[in-house]
Design a protein around this motif. Structure first.
Motif, PDB file in Angstrom:
ATOM      1  N   TYR A   1      -1.592  27.870  20.168  1.00 58.02           N
ATOM      2  CA  TYR A   1      -2.968  28.039  20.599  1.00 58.02           C
ATOM      3  C   TYR A   1      -3.613  27.180  21.530  1.00 58.02           C
ATOM      4  N   PHE A   2      -4.699  27.399  22.360  1.00 55.08           N
ATOM      5  CA  PHE A   2      -5.189  26.746  23.100  1.00 55.08           C
ATOM      6  C   PHE A   2      -6.781  26.166  22.798  1.00 55.08           C
ATOM      7  N   GLU A   3      -7.079  25.489  21.653  1.00 54.38           N
ATOM      8  CA  GLU A   3      -8.279  24.944  21.257  1.00 54.38           C
ATOM      9  C   GLU A   3      -8.133  23.357  20.737  1.00 54.38           C
ATOM     10  N   LEU A   4      -8.995  22.650  21.131  1.00 54.19           N
ATOM     11  CA  LEU A   4      -9.179  21.336  20.634  1.00 54.19           C
ATOM     12  C   LEU A   4     -10.626  20.930  20.079  1.00 54.19           C
TER      13      LEU A   4
ATOM     14  N   SER B   1     -12.901  34.402  19.112  1.00 58.23           N
ATOM     15  CA  SER B   1     -14.381  34.383  18.495  1.00 58.23           C
ATOM     16  C   SER B   1     -15.224  33.705  19.355  1.00 58.23           C
ATOM     17  N   ASP B   2     -16.334  33.561  19.092  1.00 56.59           N
ATOM     18  CA  ASP B   2     -17.244  32.621  20.095  1.00 56.59           C
ATOM     19  C   ASP B   2     -17.070  30.988  19.530  1.00 56.59           C
ATOM     20  N   ASP B   3     -16.697  31.045  18.361  1.00 49.48           N
ATOM     21  CA  ASP B   3     -16.521  29.542  18.156  1.00 49.48           C
ATOM     22  C   ASP B   3     -15.224  29.147  18.790  1.00 49.48           C
ATOM     23  N   GLY B   4     -14.101  30.086  18.714  1.00 42.92           N
ATOM     24  CA  GLY B   4     -12.938  29.812  19.276  1.00 42.92           C
ATOM     25  C   GLY B   4     -12.907  29.601  20.691  1.00 42.92           C
ATOM     26  N   PHE B   5     -13.744  30.291  21.459  1.00 40.48           N
ATOM     27  CA  PHE B   5     -14.259  29.952  22.855  1.00 40.48           C
ATOM     28  C   PHE B   5     -14.809  28.769  23.132  1.00 40.48           C
ATOM     29  N   ARG B   6     -15.609  28.151  22.213  1.00 44.48           N
ATOM     30  CA  ARG B   6     -16.174  26.926  22.184  1.00 44.48           C
ATOM     31  C   ARG B   6     -14.948  25.873  22.089  1.00 44.48           C
ATOM     32  N   TYR B   7     -14.218  25.942  21.234  1.00 43.79           N
ATOM     33  CA  TYR B   7     -13.128  25.141  21.199  1.00 43.79           C
ATOM     34  C   TYR B   7     -11.996  25.151  22.232  1.00 43.79           C
ATOM     35  N   PHE B   8     -11.786  26.443  22.708  1.00 42.48           N
ATOM     36  CA  PHE B   8     -11.043  26.445  24.077  1.00 42.48           C
ATOM     37  C   PHE B   8     -11.418  25.572  25.138  1.00 42.48           C
ATOM     38  N   ARG B   9     -12.975  25.759  25.385  1.00 39.11           N
ATOM     39  CA  ARG B   9     -13.412  25.041  26.429  1.00 39.11           C
ATOM     40  C   ARG B   9     -13.529  23.521  26.141  1.00 39.11           C
ATOM     41  N   ASP B  10     -13.414  22.925  24.911  1.00 41.15           N
ATOM     42  CA  ASP B  10     -13.043  21.654  24.486  1.00 41.15           C
ATOM     43  C   ASP B  10     -11.591  21.244  25.084  1.00 41.15           C
ATOM     44  N   TRP B  11     -10.753  22.115  24.804  1.00 37.81           N
ATOM     45  CA  TRP B  11      -9.448  21.976  25.218  1.00 37.81           C
ATOM     46  C   TRP B  11      -9.308  21.965  26.820  1.00 37.81           C
ATOM     47  N   LEU B  12     -10.026  22.795  27.493  1.00 39.94           N
ATOM     48  CA  LEU B  12      -9.789  22.947  28.940  1.00 39.94           C
ATOM     49  C   LEU B  12     -10.566  21.649  29.268  1.00 39.94           C
ATOM     50  N   ILE B  13     -11.438  21.160  29.092  1.00 45.68           N
ATOM     51  CA  ILE B  13     -12.069  19.644  29.365  1.00 45.68           C
ATOM     52  C   ILE B  13     -11.020  18.870  29.253  1.00 45.68           C
ATOM     53  N   SER B  14     -10.359  18.685  28.020  1.00 47.39           N
ATOM     54  CA  SER B  14      -9.335  17.681  27.708  1.00 47.39           C
ATOM     55  C   SER B  14      -8.156  17.434  28.819  1.00 47.39           C
ATOM     56  N   GLU B  15      -8.158  18.737  29.555  1.00 57.10           N
ATOM     57  CA  GLU B  15      -7.242  18.533  30.231  1.00 57.10           C
ATOM     58  C   GLU B  15      -7.279  17.908  31.521  1.00 57.10           C
TER      59      GLU B  15
END
Length: 250
Positions: free
Chosen positions: A193-196, A156-170
């Motif tokens: 899942y890939f969210e943070l 979802s759009d919110d899921g994509f935001r949380y995906f980007r949080d995970w991506l930054i955390s990497e």
């Protein structure tokens, strides 16, 4: 449908009520609109709020319009709204330190980041947040959303935001590699899942703990449409052949 996909796409909870109530407030006091904003699950919550999609965006847009039309600021901070972003090298150094401190436990990264940030000045935390938002916007692209959709079995759009949080955390290396070639994320080991989500609220929590009140935030990261060409689900196997093969998307 997978459990993760259900988590990414289910109802809007508080945001539905907030959006409806905000519309009723259109001809009423904008001051009361701030109370609606405060009722939404915020970055200062200890637990992640419910997954909210277009309903939250509608509520947020309306509240921003109400606030702007009345001169009311809905974000209250002890810091000036025009604070400059942190220099990128320093930003990514902090991210890498939090990742190292968390070790192999992905879910420890938010608290590790918060612990680092709380040792810094309020001005520095605000500058960190500004740079964080710039990185969120940089990754706000349709091709990365497509990669997230494949990796999470829906997004979802919110899921994509949380995906980007995970991506930054990497960290910077993986983040920039993903921007250059989203299909390269196929090299990442599979997980549920890939969210943070909570990683994105670490700065707000650190700021509040130091007595700074509400961290000044730019909601463009929440409301701006992604860059690039929108895709259809049927396009994804061709766009991301490595990811599609790994996650059995046909």
């Amino acid at each position: 449908m997978s459990d993760q996909r259900r988590r990414s796409t289910h109802g809007c909870g508080k945001a539905v009520a907030a959006a409806k109530y905000a519309r009723l407030m259109w001809k009423n006091s904008a001051q009361r609109a701030a109370a609606i904003y405060a009722s939404l699950p915020s970055a200062n919550n200890n637990q992640p709020g419910p997954r909210m999609n277009q309903c939250r965006r509608d509520a947020m847009r309306l509240l921003v319009i109400l606030a702007a039309s009345s001169g009311l600021g809905i974000v209250h901070s002890a810091q000036p709204a025009n604070a400059k972003p942190m220099e990128e090298h320093m930003f990514w150094t902090i991210i890498e330190k939090s990742k190292a401190a968390a070790g192999v436990d992905l879910n420890r990264r938010p608290s590790a980041l918060e612990l680092i940030l709380v040792s810094l000045s309020l001005d520095t935390i605000q500058a960190f947040q500004k740079q964080y938002e710039q990185q969120l916007l940089k990754a706000n692209r349709w091709d990365l959303w497509g990669a997230a959709y494949v990796m999470n079995g829906g997004c979802s759009d919110d899921g994509f935001r949380y995906f980007r949080d995970w991506l930054i955390s990497e960290g910077r290396q993986l983040f920039e590699s993903a921007l250059a070639a989203p299909d390269s994320l196929a090299a990442i080991p599979r997980r549920e899942y890939f969210e943070l989500e909570l990683f994105g609220s670490a700065a707000s929590k650190a700021f509040a703990k130091k007595g700074g009140g509400e961290l000044d935030r730019d909601f463009k990261a929440e409301l701006t449409q992604p860059q690039g060409k929108e895709w259809k689900e049927s396009d994804l196997p061709k766009l991301f052949p490595k990811l599609a093969s790994k996650y059995k998307l046909q």
